[in-house]
Design an enzyme around this catalytic site. Structure first.
Site, mmCIF file in Angstrom:
data_model
loop_
_atom_site.group_PDB
_atom_site.id
_atom_site.type_symbol
_atom_site.label_atom_id
_atom_site.label_comp_id
_atom_site.label_asym_id
_atom_site.label_seq_id
_atom_site.Cartn_x
_atom_site.Cartn_y
_atom_site.Cartn_z
ATOM 1 N N GLY A 316 0.815 -1.213 0.000
ATOM 2 C CA GLY A 316 0.000 0.000 0.000
ATOM 3 C C GLY A 316 0.844 1.257 0.000
ATOM 4 N N SER A 317 0.311 2.324 0.603
ATOM 5 C CA SER A 317 0.878 3.657 0.415
ATOM 6 C C SER A 317 2.214 3.913 1.095
ATOM 7 C CB SER A 317 -0.131 4.713 0.883
ATOM 8 O OG SER A 317 -1.253 4.736 0.018
ATOM 9 N N THR A 318 2.689 3.022 1.961
ATOM 10 C CA THR A 318 4.050 3.206 2.465
ATOM 11 C C THR A 318 5.053 3.141 1.311
ATOM 12 O OG1 THR A 318 4.223 0.834 2.953
ATOM 13 C CG2 THR A 318 3.540 2.290 4.767
#
Length: 716
Positions: A316-318
């Site tokens: 995801g957005s990490t």
């Protein structure tokens, strides 16, 4: 007629003699073959003879101990004992020193007082016609204390068979990292079967050859029943114990993490979670915890895979941390450039939105990072990057390949993407898979000033007898993957994630006053196991480090399907940071406060209240220049640990976009450059010495279209 019969008898006699001689020759040849040959019809004659008269008993070596970095025992061998009784009088050669059970009834009566076995049962066992006997399951796996208690009875003929078992004193603690070892059947060179401890998971498995020692043996003459013949000699070769393994794990930090997880699970449920902490400057793993876990003593695991090492998932957005770094390192990033958030339409017509599909209007790419905007990433990729550029940088950071951490079954993840929507999704961590340990490795590039480190978990391997260090783990630099400029920029963006509010960032709820924590949040959809589409599940992630100005600890967290919103995750992370910071004394250092000194050691003021810091510094006689009308300090110069003169200034940048130009008339060149480090606007200078003029008047709101022109003079 008589002569014919005599002749016939003579012929038959000669035939008998011939056959008798032939048989004799065959026997002689056979004896010669048997005496001169080692192998006859596939059988080793000498070995066969030896096996019939001698016995070789294995002397088990002691498996090495596993310690944490402080020397606390995490896994060790403990002895257990099986009670036996020698019944054969042939063992006794001296009547004054009997080596067999002389009085069965008395022996049974005494043993029944310390064992959970009745006197009658013990008598039955010892009334058998056998050389030696055991006493069933209740007389097995006896402790050292129980053994000493029985020995104190001083009973002739009573003895013990010692066996080694693996024991994990902390139970359900660091279990996937330690793993477990269990007894397995093995065969010695003589074909005899014995049991040895073999590692099956974790360090126990990875270091099995180092932990396993070399067995010895005792060789002696035996009788037909297989027991030693009294009075005969024996040969003993002592066992060599295995080596000890010390991990980089700090049990105190591990305990903080595991306690925080237990506390979190009181308020929510999760399918699984994995969390790792690492030394930001060396790559040494300080803690590694998973849920569900298991007790290695009971082996009650539900999965044999370490969540942090062996399981690859969509991050995801990490992943935006590394996508932004790729843009910066390829020279295509302008954080002040704007784009329209909300929805991005790919060339094939596919629409992909931000987590808030309404968006936030026209915003900068810097703001897009703090708000975790997918559209920001997709615009960067569409306008300035391509699959090769993105994939090449991911690979440089170690994604798509194993890190080489000293643990078994490491997964390499998958970063294959080719088509437009695959590339766009990869930029914000969907459609690709990574592991927790890979993310730890990639984050070291930020904490180590652009140089990527190899993570490691073995501190050293030590000879258990001589204490000689056979192997020493150490910091390993792989390559420079980012410039200092990129590192400072990405740290600033990660700080904005934490230091914002509900309308400006996604990680504001992790903020803690006085703790300089920088991070990137992430939420990923969970792919269907059949490979098509996504489920309703999510994986919530966090990639961060602290202190942000000079990181000492990296933290990476991934949780599948947590309930009760963000509150439990917030409590988990904040509790870990507070406890670890206090334990490592990260925020305990006090600056040099003596007003009598002409110099001053700058402390860390990041994430602290502006007014409190100004008041404190002023009390020491230090002049402070605060930029912006925010209440929290997000940047400072000089940085922590710098030694300045009392005549120098400390500049503090607050969490505000409303930056006013200060009055810099009279500034020294040193103070001027300190200010410019934080203001980040173009400037031109003329002359040397002290500032005598400034093109932007004091109290003017600064914007990126301005250029500051400054005049210097040696006389002020």
């Amino acid at each position: 007629m008589k002569e014919k019969n005599e002749l016939r008898n003579i012929k038959f006699s000669k035939i008998y003699i011939f056959f008798a001689f032939l048989i004799f020759c065959i026997i002689i040849c056979r004896v010669g073959i048997l005496s001169l040959s080692d192998i006859v019809e596939g059988v080793d004659i000498q070995k066969l003879a030896s096996s019939r008269t001698t016995r070789k008993e294995v002397l088990e070596s002691k498996r090495g101990t596993i310690y944490d970095v402080k020397g606390n025992i995490l896994a060790q061998n403990v002895s257990s004992y099986t009670l036996i009784a020698y019944l054969s009088p042939t063992r006794t050669t001296d009547e004054n020193n009997p080596q067999h059970v002389v009085d069965i009834e008395k022996t049974a009566e005494n043993l029944s007082t310390v064992l959970d076995i009745s006197k009658e049962q013990l008598i039955n066992y010892m009334s058998k016609d056998a050389y030696q006997v055991e006493f069933g399951s209740k007389a097995k796996n006896l402790s050292e204390l129980k053994k000493d208690e029985i020995l104190a009875l001083d009973l002739p003929g009573i003895d013990f068979i010692e066996t080694q078992q693996r024991y994990y004193p902390y139970g359900n603690f660091l279990s996937y990292t330690i793993g477990y070892a269990k007894k397995k059947d093995a065969t010695n060179e003589d074909g005899e079967t014995y049991q040895e401890l073999v590692g099956e998971m974790g360090i126990e498995s990875y270091c099995n050859d180092k932990l396993t020692g070399e067995n010895g043996y005792t060789l002696y003459q035996k009788d037909l029943t297989g027991y030693k013949i009294a009075g005969t000699s024996e040969v003993t070769v002592e066992a060599v114990d295995g080596n000890d393994v010390y991990l980089t794990i700090d049990s105190n930090i591990q305990l903080f993490v595991e306690q925080a997880i237990a506390k979190m699970l009181e308020d929510c449920t999760v399918d699984w979670l994995g969390i790792m902490l690492a030394d930001a400057k060396t790559g040494a793993i300080l803690a590694s915890a998973t849920y569900p876990s298991f007790d290695p003593n009971k082996k009650d695991m539900v999965s044999y895979l370490d969540q942090n090492i062996s399981y690859a998932f969509e991050p995801g957005s990490t992943m935006k941390i590394f996508s932004y770094m790729a843009a910066m390192e390829n020279g295509v990033y302008n954080g002040d450039e704007t784009y329209l958030s909300g929805i991005f339409t790919a060339q094939d017509g596919t629409q992909i939105g931000d987590w808030d599909r309404n968006g936030w209007g026209q915003i900068t790419y810097d703001q897009g990072f703090a708000l975790s905007s997918n559209v920001a990433i997709m615009n960067l990729i569409d306008k300035y990057m391509d699959a090769d550029m993105l994939k090449a940088y991911y690979k440089r950071l170690g994604f798509g390949s194993k890190t080489g951490i000293e643990l078994p079954n490491e997964s390499s993840g998958k970063i294959d993407f080719k088509y437009e929507t695959e590339i766009l999704n990869a930029g914000f961590g969907q459609g690709i898979t990574t592991t927790s340990i890979q993310n730890i490795k990639a984050l070291t590039a930020i904490s180590n000033n652009g140089v990527l480190l190899k993570p490691y978990i073995i501190d050293k391997i030590v000879d258990s007898d001589t204490e000689e260090v056979l192997y020493q783990g150490e910091k390993t630099e792989i390559e420079r993957v980012a410039s200092q400029k990129t590192v400072e920029k990405i740290k600033q963006l990660m700080r904005n994630v934490i230091n914002g509010n509900s309308s400006t960032s996604t990680g504001y709820y992790y903020y803690m006053e006085g703790y300089d924590f920088i991070a990137k949040t992430g939420t990923a959809q969970v792919a269907n196991e059949n490979g098509t589409g996504y489920t309703d599940g999510i994986v919530r992630g966090l990639a961060g480090m602290f202190p942000g100005d000079d990181p000492e600890v990296i933290i990476y967290l991934a949780i599948k399907n947590p309930t009760n919103g963000t509150k439990p995750t917030k409590q988990l992370v904040q509790e870990i940071i507070k406890n670890v910071s206090k334990y490592l004394e990260i925020y305990e250092e006090e600056e040099n406060t003596s007003t009598k000194l002409e110099t001053f050691e700058v402390g860390s003021y990041l994430n602290k209240d502006k007014n409190s810091v100004i008041s404190k510094l002023n009390s020491y006689g230090v002049e402070v220049v605060a930029l912006g009308d925010g209440n929290i300090i997000v940047e400072q110069y000089p940085q922590k640990g710098s030694i300045i003169d009392k005549t120098d200034k400390v500049f503090l940048l607050t969490n505000s976009t409303n930056i006013l130009m200060p009055n810099i008339i009279g500034y020294s060149a040193k103070d001027f450059y300190s200010l410019m480090f934080l203001m980040d606007i173009p400037y031109e200078i003329d002359g040397i010495g002290y500032v005598i003029s400034q093109s932007i008047p004091a109290n003017t709101i600064i914007d990126d279209k301005m250029t500051l022109k400054v005049g210097f003079s040696v006389i002020y």
